[in-house]
Structures are given as structure tokens and as C-alpha cells.
Design a protein around this motif. Structure first.
Motif, PDB file in Angstrom:
ATOM      1  N   ASN A  52       0.821  -1.217   0.000  1.00  0.00           N
ATOM      2  CA  ASN A  52       0.000   0.000   0.000  1.00  0.00           C
ATOM      3  C   ASN A  52       0.854   1.267   0.000  1.00  0.00           C
ATOM      4  OD1 ASN A  52      -2.261  -1.597   0.050  1.00  0.00           O
ATOM      5  ND2 ASN A  52      -2.613  -1.400   2.254  1.00  0.00           N
ATOM      6  N   ILE A  53       1.840   1.299   0.894  1.00  0.00           N
ATOM      7  CA  ILE A  53       2.645   2.517   1.009  1.00  0.00           C
ATOM      8  C   ILE A  53       3.519   2.699  -0.229  1.00  0.00           C
ATOM      9  CG2 ILE A  53       4.721   1.624   2.166  1.00  0.00           C
ATOM     10  CD1 ILE A  53       2.779   4.803   3.127  1.00  0.00           C
ATOM     11  N   THR A  54       3.979   1.587  -0.801  1.00  0.00           N
ATOM     12  CA  THR A  54       4.784   1.672  -2.032  1.00  0.00           C
ATOM     13  C   THR A  54       3.928   2.183  -3.190  1.00  0.00           C
ATOM     14  OG1 THR A  54       6.199  -0.153  -1.294  1.00  0.00           O
ATOM     15  CG2 THR A  54       6.235   0.383  -3.641  1.00  0.00           C
ATOM     16  N   ASP A  55       2.691   1.730  -3.249  1.00  0.00           N
ATOM     17  CA  ASP A  55       1.782   2.198  -4.301  1.00  0.00           C
ATOM     18  C   ASP A  55       1.482   3.687  -4.136  1.00  0.00           C
ATOM     19  OD1 ASP A  55       1.686  -0.286  -5.404  1.00  0.00           O
ATOM     20  OD2 ASP A  55      -0.237  -0.853  -4.500  1.00  0.00           O
ATOM     21  N   ILE A  56       1.229   4.107  -2.896  1.00  0.00           N
ATOM     22  CA  ILE A  56       0.925   5.533  -2.634  1.00  0.00           C
ATOM     23  C   ILE A  56       2.101   6.405  -3.052  1.00  0.00           C
ATOM     24  CG2 ILE A  56       0.564   7.229  -0.803  1.00  0.00           C
ATOM     25  CD1 ILE A  56      -1.095   5.111   0.670  1.00  0.00           C
ATOM     26  N   VAL A  57       3.298   6.000  -2.652  1.00  0.00           N
ATOM     27  CA  VAL A  57       4.498   6.765  -3.010  1.00  0.00           C
ATOM     28  C   VAL A  57       4.734   6.722  -4.521  1.00  0.00           C
ATOM     29  CG1 VAL A  57       7.017   6.847  -2.792  1.00  0.00           C
ATOM     30  CG2 VAL A  57       5.591   6.523  -0.765  1.00  0.00           C
ATOM     31  N   GLY A  58       4.482   5.560  -5.129  1.00  0.00           N
ATOM     32  CA  GLY A  58       4.672   5.435  -6.577  1.00  0.00           C
ATOM     33  C   GLY A  58       3.765   6.365  -7.356  1.00  0.00           C
ATOM     34  N   VAL A  59       2.493   6.456  -6.937  1.00  0.00           N
ATOM     35  CA  VAL A  59       1.548   7.367  -7.600  1.00  0.00           C
ATOM     36  C   VAL A  59       1.993   8.813  -7.410  1.00  0.00           C
ATOM     37  CG1 VAL A  59      -0.818   8.252  -7.546  1.00  0.00           C
ATOM     38  CG2 VAL A  59      -0.404   5.785  -7.422  1.00  0.00           C
TER      39      VAL A  59
ATOM     40  N   LYS B  97      13.920  11.979  -1.755  1.00  0.00           N
ATOM     41  CA  LYS B  97      13.517  12.058  -0.342  1.00  0.00           C
ATOM     42  C   LYS B  97      12.305  11.172  -0.053  1.00  0.00           C
ATOM     43  CE  LYS B  97      15.319  16.619   0.903  1.00  0.00           C
ATOM     44  NZ  LYS B  97      14.965  18.004   1.315  1.00  0.00           N
ATOM     45  N   VAL B  98      11.296  11.218  -0.909  1.00  0.00           N
ATOM     46  CA  VAL B  98      10.080  10.450  -0.616  1.00  0.00           C
ATOM     47  C   VAL B  98      10.320   8.945  -0.790  1.00  0.00           C
ATOM     48  CG1 VAL B  98       9.068  10.501  -2.944  1.00  0.00           C
ATOM     49  CG2 VAL B  98       7.576  10.423  -0.935  1.00  0.00           C
ATOM     50  N   THR B  99      11.120   8.565  -1.770  1.00  0.00           N
ATOM     51  CA  THR B  99      11.411   7.141  -1.940  1.00  0.00           C
ATOM     52  C   THR B  99      12.328   6.633  -0.829  1.00  0.00           C
ATOM     53  OG1 THR B  99      13.188   7.738  -3.502  1.00  0.00           O
ATOM     54  CG2 THR B  99      11.073   7.107  -4.440  1.00  0.00           C
ATOM     55  N   SER B 100      13.238   7.466  -0.377  1.00  0.00           N
ATOM     56  CA  SER B 100      14.105   7.083   0.746  1.00  0.00           C
ATOM     57  C   SER B 100      13.276   6.899   2.011  1.00  0.00           C
ATOM     58  CB  SER B 100      15.189   8.140   0.974  1.00  0.00           C
ATOM     59  OG  SER B 100      16.047   8.236  -0.136  1.00  0.00           O
ATOM     60  N   TRP B 101      12.316   7.801   2.208  1.00  0.00           N
ATOM     61  CA  TRP B 101      11.421   7.664   3.362  1.00  0.00           C
ATOM     62  C   TRP B 101      10.649   6.349   3.287  1.00  0.00           C
ATOM     63  CZ3 TRP B 101       6.119   7.063   3.169  1.00  0.00           C
ATOM     64  CH2 TRP B 101       5.457   7.068   4.396  1.00  0.00           C
ATOM     65  N   CYS B 102      10.145   6.024   2.115  1.00  0.00           N
ATOM     66  CA  CYS B 102       9.366   4.798   1.930  1.00  0.00           C
ATOM     67  C   CYS B 102      10.217   3.577   2.245  1.00  0.00           C
ATOM     68  CB  CYS B 102       8.841   4.727   0.492  1.00  0.00           C
ATOM     69  SG  CYS B 102       7.796   3.295   0.163  1.00  0.00           S
ATOM     70  N   THR B 103      11.426   3.546   1.712  1.00  0.00           N
ATOM     71  CA  THR B 103      12.330   2.423   1.969  1.00  0.00           C
ATOM     72  C   THR B 103      12.652   2.316   3.453  1.00  0.00           C
ATOM     73  OG1 THR B 103      13.335   2.653  -0.230  1.00  0.00           O
ATOM     74  CG2 THR B 103      14.596   1.451   1.429  1.00  0.00           C
ATOM     75  N   ALA B 104      12.903   3.472   4.089  1.00  0.00           N
ATOM     76  CA  ALA B 104      13.289   3.484   5.502  1.00  0.00           C
ATOM     77  C   ALA B 104      12.168   2.968   6.399  1.00  0.00           C
ATOM     78  CB  ALA B 104      13.703   4.892   5.919  1.00  0.00           C
ATOM     79  N   ILE B 105      10.932   3.407   6.132  1.00  0.00           N
ATOM     80  CA  ILE B 105       9.842   2.995   7.022  1.00  0.00           C
ATOM     81  C   ILE B 105       9.491   1.521   6.824  1.00  0.00           C
ATOM     82  CG2 ILE B 105       7.885   3.619   5.507  1.00  0.00           C
ATOM     83  CD1 ILE B 105       6.515   4.672   8.079  1.00  0.00           C
ATOM     84  N   VAL B 106       9.589   1.034   5.587  1.00  0.00           N
ATOM     85  CA  VAL B 106       9.327  -0.395   5.343  1.00  0.00           C
ATOM     86  C   VAL B 106      10.408  -1.240   6.020  1.00  0.00           C
ATOM     87  CG1 VAL B 106       9.266  -2.189   3.572  1.00  0.00           C
ATOM     88  CG2 VAL B 106       8.017  -0.051   3.228  1.00  0.00           C
ATOM     89  N   ASP B 107      11.676  -0.822   5.876  1.00  0.00           N
ATOM     90  CA  ASP B 107      12.772  -1.548   6.529  1.00  0.00           C
ATOM     91  C   ASP B 107      12.603  -1.542   8.047  1.00  0.00           C
ATOM     92  OD1 ASP B 107      13.878  -2.090   4.101  1.00  0.00           O
ATOM     93  OD2 ASP B 107      15.428  -0.534   4.213  1.00  0.00           O
TER      94      ASP B 107
END
Length: 474
Positions: free
Chosen positions: A337-344, A426-436
Motif C-alpha cells: 500500500n505505502i509503495t503504491d501511494i508513493v509510486g503514484v 527524499k520520498v522514496t528514501s522515506w518509503c524504503t526506511a519505514i518499510v525496513d
């Protein structure tokens, strides 16, 4: 008196400080860039703000002969001097300094508003030359003479109301600054800071020397204004969209952690009930052993107790494995879900930034067209406009013109690309960081829980193995 800049070296008003202050307080758009290129005439400046500069001594203000408003508050000034030439001064703020006496104001005959609030003034000399003075703030000083207090309160219309009004202004300013800081942090969290205005557009021209020259051509100012309006509108759309997407990301994260906590609490409740049921049975068996007089009964109950411990271990581990499977499914769902939101969000950022590049490309084409037409008119001696020498030098030949326009265009595209890359990174780094983090937290939680179960069961078995029978069995 506490100062904000006690840890900074004292400052003196010099040419560099004045030039920087005037540039910062002057126009920041195309007109401001032209002014910087041509130089600033201090004689034309009417308002000057030099607060919070850790200034120790007033100097080098003699050039500002047209100055009507001067702000020198919140410094470390000890003496009023260097103001003799500012005869047109109407408003002077010297509050929050270290001034000990009032002097050096004799020539400021046009002064109407003077603030010396919060200094070290212990003496007030005659100020008869300030015949136009209407507002005089002298509160929070060291005036220990009743006559001086009456002079400051009556002759110059000082009042408690004025003091409170000034304090309210300071408080309002501080609150406004704090609100601005909080708002900026909100924008940074959405990765769209400084996109709600002309900031990005202005940055395109900040280091663009060629654009400053081409701005002299007929038709370019109007072309630039149209470009700016459309460019800012796209940036505003990106800013608004970014804030909306930030709320969606926050909501998704909050929902995940809410579900996570619910699952953990439910599992914890089942585990506690299991342990509570076990301890009741365990306690009954131990009591039976303590009261037993038959070794066969003791041996049977000891084996029964060991079986209960092993059963407890199996149940607790089963609950933990069930929780792991449940959380793994929730985490994987959250990650999707969060990856899709960030991707959009990234896709829309790229689309809006592409619009900015399209606007820049269109502007480049029009600017090149105007520049070529100007060159042709100059060659045919049909161009009647006056141009500065450095601008006219650009139109020596077609290659020079094309290179100048192209250089400006390249700078603008690079600025747009950099801002897009910064936002997306920045937004993709945030996404990766929170998932990790979510995966790592669950891994650590599971290891800790398995360790707790093993330690608890080992403790029970050790207690049983070391059970003290005492004299219960002969």
C-alpha cells in the motif's frame, strides 16, 4: 542583559554588511537582479533593517542621506553615535541594546518615533532639538531619578499602554515566526517546501547572468511575466498535491500501527491467560508434592509437572508463530500500500515537473525568437533601443546570441531537474526506511519474544529440578 548573540564576535557596520542588508531587503525578482548588477546607490535607500546583527558600534551610515526609517534593535550597541548625517530620519529603533545614556541625537530634527526600550539608560540629557518627536519608548531601563522618569513619561508621552503595546508586538512577532517555522516543517515533511510561491522560479534566475542581460530586450519582460505566472501555478499545484499525499501516507502508517497494536494486544491477552491457567495447575501439583508421603506419588506428580511445562512451551510458541504469520501478512500489505501511494505520488511529481520543463522550453523558443529578431534589427541598423554595453556585446553574431540563450535555458532545466530529483529521492528514501523499520522491528520483537518464552520455561524447569522436599518424605 541577555543577548541572543553573546557567543558571536561583535560586529561593526561596514560596507559589506550594508550592501548585504540592502540587497536582502530590496526587490528579489528580475528588478533586484538588475540592481545587483548595476550596483546599489545608498543615497536612494529610505529604509534599513539591521536588527539581530550583534552590532557593537554604529558606523558608515553617512551615505544614507535619504534614510527615513532605521532599525537597530536587538544588538549590543553601547553608545549612540554615527547618526549625524541622517537628518531625514523619522523612525529610529534602538531597543534591546546596551546604551547607557541618551546623546548624539541633536541633528535628528525630523525624528517622530524613537524607541530606546530595554537598554541601560540611567540618565536623560536635554532633547529639545527633537521638536517633532511624538512617540518615545524608554521603558525597562535604569532610570532611578524621579525627574527623569517624569520626563520620559510626560514630556515624551511615554505610557504603560505604549509599553504593553510594544511588548504585544514583540510577542506577536515571535508567535508568527514560530508558526512559520512549524508550517515550514510541515511542508518539509511533505517534501514540497518552497513550492508554494515564486521560490523555485526565482532560483532559476538567481545565477543566470545571461537572462539578466536578455531582460533588456523589448517584449522580454512581458514574456517573462507570463512564463512566471504559469510556472508558479504549476508549482502551487504540486505543493497542494504534496500536502494531500502526505496526509494519505500518514493515514496509511497510522492505520498499520493501529492494526499492529491490536494484534499484539490480542496475542498478549491470550498468552497471559495461558500462563495464568498453567500457574494454577502448576501450583496445585507443587502443593500435592509438598504434602505427599509416597515417593511414587511424588515421582508421578513431578513427571506431570514437567509435561505441563512442556505443554505451556508448545502453546506459547504456537501463539507466537500465529502472531508472526498474522503480522507478516499485515506488513506485506502495508508495504504494498505505502509503495503504491508513493509510486503514484512520484508519477504525478514527474508529470507536473514535466509541465515546468515544457513551460521553460516554450519560453526558450520565444526568447530565442526575440533575440534573433533583435540581432537582425541591429545588423540592419533598425534597432533604436538603448542597451547597456555588456548586453549589446551579446548581439555581435548569431552564435553568440544562440549560446547566450542556450546557456540560460540549460541553467533553468538543471534547476528544475535537481528539484525533481531531490523531491523524488527524499520520498522514496522515506518509503524504503519505514518499510525496513517495520520489518526490522518485527524481527527483533519475534526474537525477543522467543527468548522470553525460553527463559520462562527454563526457569520453571530449573525450579522444579531444584525443588526442596525437606522433611516431607522419610
Amino acid at each position: 542583559m541577555i543577548r541572543l548573540y553573546d557567543t558571536i564576535e561583535p560586529n561593526v557596520i561596514d560596507e559589506e554588511l550594508l550592501k548585504l542588508a540592502v540587497e536582502e531587503q530590496g526587490p528579489q525578482e528580475a528588478a533586484g537582479q538588475v540592481a545587483k548588477q548595476e550596483g546599489i546607490n545608498f543615497k536612494d535607500v529610505r529604509s534599513l533593517q539591521l536588527d539581530f546583527q550583534n552590532i557593537l558600534r554604529i558606523d558608515n551610515l553617512w551615505q544614507f542621506v535619504s534614510l527615513t526609517k532605521l532599525q537597530l534593535d536587538n544588538n549590543i550597541i553601547e553608545k549612540i553615535d554615527g547618526l549625524e548625517s541622517l537628518v531625514n530620519l523619522v523612525w529610529l529603533d534602538l531597543s534591546f541594546n546596551n546604551i547607557e545614556s541618551i546623546e548624539g541625537l541633536d541633528t535628528l530634527v525630523n525624528l517622530e518615533d524613537l524607541s530606546l526600550f530595554s537598554n541601560r539608560i540611567a540618565k536623560m540629557d536635554a532633547m529639545d532639538s527633537l521638536v517633532k518627536l511624538q512617540v518615545f519608548s524608554i521603558g525597562n531601563n535604569m532610570l532611578d531619578n524621579l525627574l527623569n522618569r517624569e520626563l520620559g513619561g510626560t514630556k515624551y508621552q511615554y505610557s504603560i499602554y505604549e509599553l504593553k503595546h510594544w511588548e504585544n508586538q514583540i510577542q506577536s512577532k515571535l508567535e508568527e515566526e514560530q508558526a512559520n517555522i512549524a508550517e515550514l516543517e510541515k511542508h518539509k515533511a511533505a517534501y514540497v517546501e518552497y513550492l508554494n510561491g515564486p521560490y523555485l522560479f526565482d532560483s532559476l534566475y538567481l545565477e543566470d547572468v545571461e537572462a539578466a542581460k536578455l531582460a533588456y530586450l523589448p517584449g522580454v519582460p512581458e514574456l517573462l511575466e507570463t512564463y512566471k505566472t504559469k510556472f508558479i501555478a504549476v508549482c502551487q499545484s504540486l505543493f497542494d498535491y504534496g500536502l494531500i499525499q502526505q496526509e494519505k501516507r500518514k493515514a496509511e502508517v497510522a492505520l498499520f500501527y493501529e492494526c499492529l497494536e491490536e494484534a499484539l494486544q490480542d496475542n498478549r491477552a491470550q498468552g497471559l491467560k495461558t500462563i495464568d491457567d498453567f500457574e494454577k495447575i502448576h501450583s496445585e501439583i507443587l502443593n500435592t508434592i509438598r504434602n505427599a508421603s509416597d515417593l511414587q506419588v511424588v515421582d508421578t506428580k513431578m513427571n506431570e509437572c514437567t509435561e505441563e511445562i512442556n505443554r505451556l512451551f508448545d502453546v506459547l510458541m504456537t501463539l507466537e508463530m500465529q502472531l508472526v504469520e498474522q503480522l507478516e501478512e499485515s506488513i506485506n500489505s502495508f508495504e504494498r500500500n505505502i509503495t503504491d501511494i508513493v509510486g503514484v505520488f512520484v508519477e504525478n511529481v514527474q508529470g507536473l515537473m514535466a509541465q515546468c520543463r515544457d513551460l521553460e522550453n516554450h519560453h526558450h523558443e520565444k526568447l530565442l525568437e526575440i533575440s534573433i529578431n533583435t540581432l537582425e534589427k541591429i545588423v540592419k541598423s533598425e534597432f533604436d533601443e538603448d542597451l547597456p554595453d555588456d548586453v549589446r556585446a551579446v548581439f555581435s553574431d548569431k552564435d553568440t546570441v544562440v549560446n547566450a540563450v542556450g546557456a540560460s535555458h540549460d541553467i533553468h532545466l538543471l534547476k528544475i531537474d535537481n528539484r525533481e530529483d531531490e523531491l523524488i529521492t527524499k520520498v522514496t528514501s522515506w518509503c524504503t526506511a519505514i518499510v525496513d523499520k517495520v520489518h526490522n522491528d518485527e524481527h527483533n520483537r519475534n526474537r525477543k519474544r522467543v527468548k522470553e518464552i525460553n527463559q520462562y520455561v527454563d526457569h520453571l524447569q530449573t525450579e522444579l529440578d531444584n525443588f526442596d522436599f525437606g522433611d516431607l518424605i522419610d
